[in-house]
Write a protein that holds these residues in place. Structure first.
Motif, PDB file in Angstrom:
ATOM      1  N   HIS A   1      76.444  61.545  29.945  1.00  0.00           N
ATOM      2  CA  HIS A   1      75.983  60.113  30.018  1.00  0.00           C
ATOM      3  C   HIS A   1      75.289  59.976  31.596  1.00  0.00           C
ATOM      4  CE1 HIS A   1      78.280  58.817  26.698  1.00  0.00           C
ATOM      5  NE2 HIS A   1      79.543  59.188  27.354  1.00  0.00           N
ATOM      6  N   MET A   2      74.420  61.254  31.702  1.00  0.00           N
ATOM      7  CA  MET A   2      73.623  61.159  32.753  1.00  0.00           C
ATOM      8  C   MET A   2      72.104  61.969  32.418  1.00  0.00           C
ATOM      9  SD  MET A   2      75.289  64.404  34.752  1.00  0.00           S
ATOM     10  CE  MET A   2      76.891  63.582  34.778  1.00  0.00           C
ATOM     11  N   ALA A   3      71.085  61.539  33.185  1.00  0.00           N
ATOM     12  CA  ALA A   3      69.879  62.143  32.948  1.00  0.00           C
ATOM     13  C   ALA A   3      68.903  62.352  34.155  1.00  0.00           C
ATOM     14  CB  ALA A   3      69.223  61.428  31.477  1.00  0.00           C
ATOM     15  N   SER A   4      68.174  63.219  34.208  1.00  0.00           N
ATOM     16  CA  SER A   4      67.221  63.448  35.262  1.00  0.00           C
ATOM     17  C   SER A   4      65.938  62.594  35.197  1.00  0.00           C
ATOM     18  CB  SER A   4      66.955  64.903  35.640  1.00  0.00           C
ATOM     19  OG  SER A   4      66.120  65.182  34.593  1.00  0.00           O
ATOM     20  N   LEU A   5      65.095  62.299  35.925  1.00  0.00           N
ATOM     21  CA  LEU A   5      64.040  61.818  35.591  1.00  0.00           C
ATOM     22  C   LEU A   5      63.030  62.530  34.630  1.00  0.00           C
ATOM     23  CD1 LEU A   5      61.457  59.885  36.257  1.00  0.00           C
ATOM     24  CD2 LEU A   5      60.864  61.110  38.313  1.00  0.00           C
ATOM     25  N   THR A   6      63.021  63.892  34.832  1.00  0.00           N
ATOM     26  CA  THR A   6      62.217  64.664  34.247  1.00  0.00           C
ATOM     27  C   THR A   6      62.665  64.523  32.658  1.00  0.00           C
ATOM     28  OG1 THR A   6      61.736  66.108  35.914  1.00  0.00           O
ATOM     29  CG2 THR A   6      61.403  66.959  33.780  1.00  0.00           C
ATOM     30  N   GLU A   7      64.148  64.830  32.329  1.00  0.00           N
ATOM     31  CA  GLU A   7      64.457  64.484  31.034  1.00  0.00           C
ATOM     32  C   GLU A   7      64.266  63.199  30.300  1.00  0.00           C
ATOM     33  OE1 GLU A   7      68.476  67.310  31.520  1.00  0.00           O
ATOM     34  OE2 GLU A   7      68.661  65.025  32.168  1.00  0.00           O
TER      35      GLU A   7
ATOM     36  N   LEU B   1      61.330  60.326  26.272  1.00  0.00           N
ATOM     37  CA  LEU B   1      60.643  58.933  25.700  1.00  0.00           C
ATOM     38  C   LEU B   1      59.248  58.875  25.978  1.00  0.00           C
ATOM     39  CD1 LEU B   1      63.455  56.741  27.463  1.00  0.00           C
ATOM     40  CD2 LEU B   1      63.377  57.787  25.117  1.00  0.00           C
ATOM     41  N   SER B   2      58.489  60.124  26.413  1.00  0.00           N
ATOM     42  CA  SER B   2      56.920  60.039  26.619  1.00  0.00           C
ATOM     43  C   SER B   2      56.471  58.863  27.372  1.00  0.00           C
ATOM     44  CB  SER B   2      56.411  59.985  25.390  1.00  0.00           C
ATOM     45  OG  SER B   2      56.823  61.174  24.394  1.00  0.00           O
ATOM     46  N   ILE B   3      57.186  58.477  28.563  1.00  0.00           N
ATOM     47  CA  ILE B   3      56.967  57.666  29.613  1.00  0.00           C
ATOM     48  C   ILE B   3      56.198  58.416  30.622  1.00  0.00           C
ATOM     49  CG2 ILE B   3      57.564  55.740  31.006  1.00  0.00           C
ATOM     50  CD1 ILE B   3      60.016  55.512  29.360  1.00  0.00           C
ATOM     51  N   SER B   4      54.836  57.805  31.437  1.00  0.00           N
ATOM     52  CA  SER B   4      54.671  58.555  32.506  1.00  0.00           C
ATOM     53  C   SER B   4      55.469  58.371  33.594  1.00  0.00           C
ATOM     54  CB  SER B   4      53.189  57.553  32.833  1.00  0.00           C
ATOM     55  OG  SER B   4      53.494  56.381  33.390  1.00  0.00           O
ATOM     56  N   LYS B   5      55.105  59.520  34.464  1.00  0.00           N
ATOM     57  CA  LYS B   5      56.028  59.803  35.516  1.00  0.00           C
ATOM     58  C   LYS B   5      56.258  58.687  36.506  1.00  0.00           C
ATOM     59  CE  LYS B   5      57.385  63.109  38.988  1.00  0.00           C
ATOM     60  NZ  LYS B   5      56.931  64.233  39.737  1.00  0.00           N
ATOM     61  N   SER B   6      55.047  58.071  37.143  1.00  0.00           N
ATOM     62  CA  SER B   6      55.213  56.992  37.726  1.00  0.00           C
ATOM     63  C   SER B   6      55.554  55.413  37.110  1.00  0.00           C
ATOM     64  CB  SER B   6      53.749  56.612  38.123  1.00  0.00           C
ATOM     65  OG  SER B   6      52.841  56.048  37.238  1.00  0.00           O
ATOM     66  N   HIS B   7      55.436  55.423  35.890  1.00  0.00           N
ATOM     67  CA  HIS B   7      56.028  54.102  35.150  1.00  0.00           C
ATOM     68  C   HIS B   7      57.722  54.209  35.084  1.00  0.00           C
ATOM     69  CE1 HIS B   7      56.262  50.632  32.740  1.00  0.00           C
ATOM     70  NE2 HIS B   7      56.481  51.165  31.662  1.00  0.00           N
ATOM     71  N   CYS B   8      58.064  55.373  34.584  1.00  0.00           N
ATOM     72  CA  CYS B   8      59.548  55.844  34.568  1.00  0.00           C
ATOM     73  C   CYS B   8      60.173  55.702  35.774  1.00  0.00           C
ATOM     74  CB  CYS B   8      59.561  57.131  33.854  1.00  0.00           C
ATOM     75  SG  CYS B   8      61.187  57.647  33.280  1.00  0.00           S
ATOM     76  N   HIS B   9      59.650  56.177  36.831  1.00  0.00           N
ATOM     77  CA  HIS B   9      60.389  56.418  38.150  1.00  0.00           C
ATOM     78  C   HIS B   9      60.365  54.581  38.611  1.00  0.00           C
ATOM     79  CE1 HIS B   9      60.563  56.570  42.572  1.00  0.00           C
ATOM     80  NE2 HIS B   9      61.532  57.580  42.228  1.00  0.00           N
ATOM     81  N   SER B  10      59.418  53.826  38.279  1.00  0.00           N
ATOM     82  CA  SER B  10      59.394  52.429  38.792  1.00  0.00           C
ATOM     83  C   SER B  10      60.551  51.782  37.938  1.00  0.00           C
ATOM     84  CB  SER B  10      58.163  51.725  38.491  1.00  0.00           C
ATOM     85  OG  SER B  10      57.198  52.144  39.449  1.00  0.00           O
ATOM     86  N   ILE B  11      60.665  51.879  36.822  1.00  0.00           N
ATOM     87  CA  ILE B  11      61.746  51.211  35.914  1.00  0.00           C
ATOM     88  C   ILE B  11      62.989  51.794  36.447  1.00  0.00           C
ATOM     89  CG2 ILE B  11      62.567  51.237  33.468  1.00  0.00           C
ATOM     90  CD1 ILE B  11      59.804  51.546  32.447  1.00  0.00           C
ATOM     91  N   LEU B  12      63.190  53.047  36.751  1.00  0.00           N
ATOM     92  CA  LEU B  12      64.582  53.440  37.172  1.00  0.00           C
ATOM     93  C   LEU B  12      64.810  53.062  38.297  1.00  0.00           C
ATOM     94  CD1 LEU B  12      63.936  57.496  36.423  1.00  0.00           C
ATOM     95  CD2 LEU B  12      65.659  55.773  35.069  1.00  0.00           C
ATOM     96  N   LYS B  13      63.984  52.653  39.369  1.00  0.00           N
ATOM     97  CA  LYS B  13      64.187  52.318  40.857  1.00  0.00           C
ATOM     98  C   LYS B  13      64.721  50.628  40.443  1.00  0.00           C
ATOM     99  CE  LYS B  13      63.040  55.115  44.005  1.00  0.00           C
ATOM    100  NZ  LYS B  13      64.234  55.539  44.987  1.00  0.00           N
ATOM    101  N   THR B  14      64.036  50.068  39.595  1.00  0.00           N
ATOM    102  CA  THR B  14      64.397  48.504  39.245  1.00  0.00           C
ATOM    103  C   THR B  14      65.692  48.534  38.588  1.00  0.00           C
ATOM    104  OG1 THR B  14      61.997  48.029  38.730  1.00  0.00           O
ATOM    105  CG2 THR B  14      63.512  46.339  38.135  1.00  0.00           C
TER     106      THR B  14
END
Length: 312
Positions: free
Chosen positions: A76-82, A87-100
């Motif tokens: 039940h854990m995953a890195s940004l890269t994983e 999910l085929s999300i861009s790095k910047s968009h994924c990072h923003s969602i994770l931060k939120t």
């Protein structure tokens, strides 16, 4: 230690007669004896319904996808890269969602492992769902049922893809314990749940369900033809309760009933299950108890039930 195990796995082609479209891999259920006590367990790691994104609000869809992905990831854990790779999300968009999500407490970031975990903020945001007056009423009745019958009960909620999610479980001092985790997915053809759901539905709903059904032989007792399935759904309505006799799990019998809302929709299903050898001789008495409980719950919820639903 004695075991009664049954595993169903999806063949290579989806048009094979025994492929279940609700499963992407396998659904395993098992009765295991330890001393004088039996444990009922099931594994749904390969049964994770993936609804197609509607394309309405991509950011929200990606956030939901991230939470679901982490929930299903090993440990039940995953890195940004994983996450972004899966999910085929861009790095910047994924990072923003994770931060939120982290900011609002839904996720927690571990700087040592560079991985994200689900956090208790999710529970706080959903607390009203699991602590609703409706569920409190249902829980009280099911706890009383388990005390009277000494048979464990499981409460599930039907999903839009016809699968069932475990909302709560009720164990007592009985000889069998249900070990499903909250959130466990039952397949759409989980026998007692499915029949309790379909039996009092309009014919059009049954037809739609049948159109999407691909038989899976969970046990030697599993019904495999549409004719037999329809006949048992009709028999369930006439009988007044759903039953599964070793059809999903070897050696297990389950009885089930639907719970309706004020609009007449099935909102929950509860099932009581135990060793087939122990429940079969008690079926008539147990059936009276579960029907009485279903009547009591539906009345307390001011539910609108079908005209031929049991009333006494």
């Amino acid at each position: 230690m004695k075991r009664i195990t049954r595993k169903t796995s999806s063949p290579r082609t989806k048009d094979a007669a025994d492929v279940n479209p609700s499963a992407t891999g396998a659904y395993t259920s098992e009765l295991r004896q330890s001393g004088s006590r039996w444990l009922l367990t099931a594994q749904d790691d390969d049964l994770h319904p993936q609804l197609p994104a509607p394309g309405l609000v991509p950011a929200v869809e990606n956030a939901v996808g991230i939470v679901n992905f982490i929930n299903r990831a090993p440990g039940h854990m995953a890195s940004l890269t994983e996450i972004l790779t899966a999910l085929s999300i861009s790095k910047s968009h994924c990072h923003s969602i994770l931060k939120t999500l982290t900011y609002f407490g839904w996720l927690k970031f571990d700087p040592r492992t560079k991985a994200y975990h689900l956090n208790s903020g999710l529970l706080a945001s959903a607390s009203s769902l699991l602590g609703s007056p409706v569920l409190d009423t249902i829980r009280h009745e099911l706890q009383q049922l388990v005390r009277r019958t000494e048979i464990p009960a499981v409460l599930t909620q039907p999903q839009v893809d016809d699968t069932f999610i475990v909302i709560d479980k009720f164990n007592g001092a009985q000889s069998m314990e249900v070990s499903f985790p909250i959130g466990h997915h039952f397949p759409r053809d989980a026998t007692a749940n499915m029949r309790a759901y379909l039996a009092w539905q309009p014919e059009s709903v049954v037809d739609r369900w049948m159109k999407n059904w691909r038989p899976v032989r969970y046990t030697s007792a599993t019904l495999m033809t549409e004719e037999d399935m329809r006949a048992e759904i009709v028999a369930t309505r006439k009988r007044g309760y759903a039953r599964s006799v070793g059809e999903l799990t070897e050696g297990l019998m389950a009885l089930g009933m639907p719970i309706f809302d004020r609009q007449g929709e099935v909102i929950y299903i509860f099932t009581c299950s135990g060793l087939l050898s122990a429940l079969a001789p008690r079926e008539e008495q147990l059936a009276r108890e579960i029907v009485r409980t279903a009547i009591s719950i539906n009345r307390a919820l001011l539910a609108r039930v079908p005209g031929d639903f049991p009333t006494a």
